[in-house]
Design a protein around this motif. Sequence first.
Motif, PDB file in Angstrom:
ATOM      1  N   SER A 404      71.105  -9.275 -16.048  1.00 64.08           N
ATOM      2  CA  SER A 404      70.468 -10.428 -15.418  1.00 64.08           C
ATOM      3  C   SER A 404      69.814 -10.004 -14.103  1.00 64.08           C
ATOM      4  CB  SER A 404      71.499 -11.534 -15.188  1.00 64.08           C
ATOM      5  OG  SER A 404      72.593 -11.058 -14.442  1.00 64.08           O
ATOM      6  N   GLY A 405      69.216 -10.966 -13.392  1.00 62.41           N
ATOM      7  CA  GLY A 405      68.430 -10.647 -12.205  1.00 62.41           C
ATOM      8  C   GLY A 405      69.226 -10.647 -10.914  1.00 62.41           C
ATOM      9  N   ARG A 406      68.508 -10.596  -9.821  1.00 65.27           N
ATOM     10  CA  ARG A 406      69.124 -10.543  -8.493  1.00 65.27           C
ATOM     11  C   ARG A 406      69.980 -11.788  -8.237  1.00 65.27           C
ATOM     12  NH1 ARG A 406      64.012  -9.388  -4.692  1.00 65.27           N
ATOM     13  NH2 ARG A 406      63.191 -11.040  -6.024  1.00 65.27           N
ATOM     14  N   TRP A 407      71.102 -11.598  -7.550  1.00 70.28           N
ATOM     15  CA  TRP A 407      72.006 -12.734  -7.365  1.00 70.28           C
ATOM     16  C   TRP A 407      72.803 -12.702  -6.057  1.00 70.28           C
ATOM     17  CZ3 TRP A 407      77.309 -12.032  -6.774  1.00 70.28           C
ATOM     18  CH2 TRP A 407      77.777 -10.736  -7.034  1.00 70.28           C
ATOM     19  N   THR A 408      72.810 -11.599  -5.327  1.00 70.00           N
ATOM     20  CA  THR A 408      73.781 -11.423  -4.235  1.00 70.00           C
ATOM     21  C   THR A 408      73.400 -12.098  -2.921  1.00 70.00           C
ATOM     22  OG1 THR A 408      72.744  -9.305  -3.666  1.00 70.00           O
ATOM     23  CG2 THR A 408      74.644  -9.242  -5.151  1.00 70.00           C
ATOM     24  N   ALA A 409      72.143 -12.487  -2.733  1.00 68.46           N
ATOM     25  CA  ALA A 409      71.717 -13.044  -1.444  1.00 68.46           C
ATOM     26  C   ALA A 409      72.527 -14.290  -1.100  1.00 68.46           C
ATOM     27  CB  ALA A 409      70.231 -13.373  -1.474  1.00 68.46           C
ATOM     28  N   ARG A 410      73.204 -14.234   0.035  1.00 65.45           N
ATOM     29  CA  ARG A 410      73.973 -15.346   0.600  1.00 65.45           C
ATOM     30  C   ARG A 410      75.181 -15.758  -0.241  1.00 65.45           C
ATOM     31  NH1 ARG A 410      70.968 -18.369   4.848  1.00 65.45           N
ATOM     32  NH2 ARG A 410      69.148 -17.105   5.303  1.00 65.45           N
ATOM     33  N   VAL A 411      75.540 -14.970  -1.246  1.00 62.04           N
ATOM     34  CA  VAL A 411      76.753 -15.238  -2.024  1.00 62.04           C
ATOM     35  C   VAL A 411      77.944 -14.688  -1.249  1.00 62.04           C
ATOM     36  CG1 VAL A 411      77.979 -14.792  -4.185  1.00 62.04           C
ATOM     37  CG2 VAL A 411      75.502 -15.209  -4.205  1.00 62.04           C
ATOM     38  N   PRO A 412      78.934 -15.524  -0.926  1.00 64.53           N
ATOM     39  CA  PRO A 412      80.015 -15.084  -0.029  1.00 64.53           C
ATOM     40  C   PRO A 412      80.834 -13.938  -0.598  1.00 64.53           C
ATOM     41  CG  PRO A 412      80.004 -17.478  -0.234  1.00 64.53           C
ATOM     42  CD  PRO A 412      79.057 -16.950  -1.275  1.00 64.53           C
TER      43      PRO A 412
END
Length: 531
Positions: A404-412
């Motif tokens: 899947s694609g990008r997901w980590t931005a601002r994920v605690p």
Amino acid sequence: MPLTSGTNPTDLFIIGGGINGCGVARDAVGRGLSVVLAEQGDLAQATSSASTKLFHGGLRYLEYFEFRLVREALEERETLLVAMPHISWPMRFVLPYSPDMRFEGDTPTGRLLSRVMPWMKGRRPAWLIRLGLFLYDTLGGRKILPGARTLDLKRDPAGAALQPKFRHAYEYSDCWVEDSRLVSLNARDAVQRGAVVLTRTRVTSATRMGDLWEVVTEGPNGTHTHTARALVNAGGPWVEDVIRNVVRINTAEGVRLVRGSHIVTRKLYDHDRCYFFQGTDGRIIFAIPYEQDFTLIGTTDQDHQGAPGEVACTDGERDYLLDFASRYFAKSVTAEDVVWTYSGVRPLYNDGAKSATAATRDYVLSLDTNGAPLLNVFGGKITTYRRLAESALAKLAPFFPQASGRWTARVPLPGGDFPHDGVARLTDDLKARFPFLSDYWAGRLVRAYGSEAATLLGDAQAAADLGRDFGATMTETEVRWLMRREFARRAADVVWRRTKLGLRLTADQIAALDVYMIAAAQDGALSPTAE
């Protein structure tokens, strides 16, 4: 005969448990890939625990026209701040101005000004600093952090600790980060999502076998053979050694090992702001409030000629930092003020720069597709570790169309699921629920564990309910939490990386903790799942 990890190959095998390796592991497993990571020592045992501990854009990199790197880092500051408000927080930096400040000898900006303004003789003019701070405020789309301003040091409390000759200063924003905890929390989150993290496990060989990698490791449980569809070399200072001696590939690419040393002194001033000092040699250092009762001063930039694991702050580097700081502080800083030193080796991509200071801090991702894919990670800043991981997965995307694609931005990260300005409230709530905690103790736990601090303390009604007291508020309950959830195995992992309580504990107390942890591990205190 070596043991085998299983019949099904993992998607990614990652060598290196620093911030780049753990960041890639978390990102990859969150996209649905299977991941195994091996680290030869403790997580963040090398470079990733020896930084200046800042999420920053790199103000001085503007002098090298590294605009992409600075913009990316500036954008990341607030992205990361929101995802980990327990281990990262805003700080203000005071930059005293003096006409004697100069560029390092051969920066692009210095060369340009020497041609158009030769009468400046290498000095940094005030208007150029203001221009740099304007770019710093605007390049990254700042929304949370306050902008730059001018200070009158005769009136502002920041001037009290400085020599009277410094009358004016500029103040701007960057962020602090607990670097070692950043690594262990990325690793823990990766494991919670399905990754396997093997610490104290050395990769002895990696060989292409058709369209797969065969990776042999040696660790606490013996020798194992793993198969993987792709190999990520995030060995940090050992990245070139991995290429040549583990993967056994000839390459023209290499790293420039640059040693950065820091000193920790007794507390040198009473406010909570940092200082950005510029030298007459063109270099800069920071002086930063540290662990409430200390001041952190650094860093140096020296080419490192020894082995990556054999690094220490030399007497010369210590004296250089003391002399540099003493040119600014009203009271000279001496060797007697130093309570600890540390040093790390930055694995910068070897771009042929003339000096260690001028060598690029940008990261380089080199993909070798001569068989099963190999991605080598060179360089990088702690501030851009998440973007580096995204770039690494983009390089590998053609080999994993199911990802899947990008997901980590601002994920605690674990413990970071509360507002970026919510630390004071969280600390008050913790003290109300556990009234036996001192202000220092409660604050330390929240800054380490965030919203999970209460979970760590459980049903404790008194300090005695937390088990053995190892000193400086470190209890048996916390030690076992770190062993089960954050891969801690020995006392140094706890007192110098997961915390900095080594500054407050005696050698005998640290030794007693080490004896306890060795016995606890044998009695089953460890969990391979880092729950």
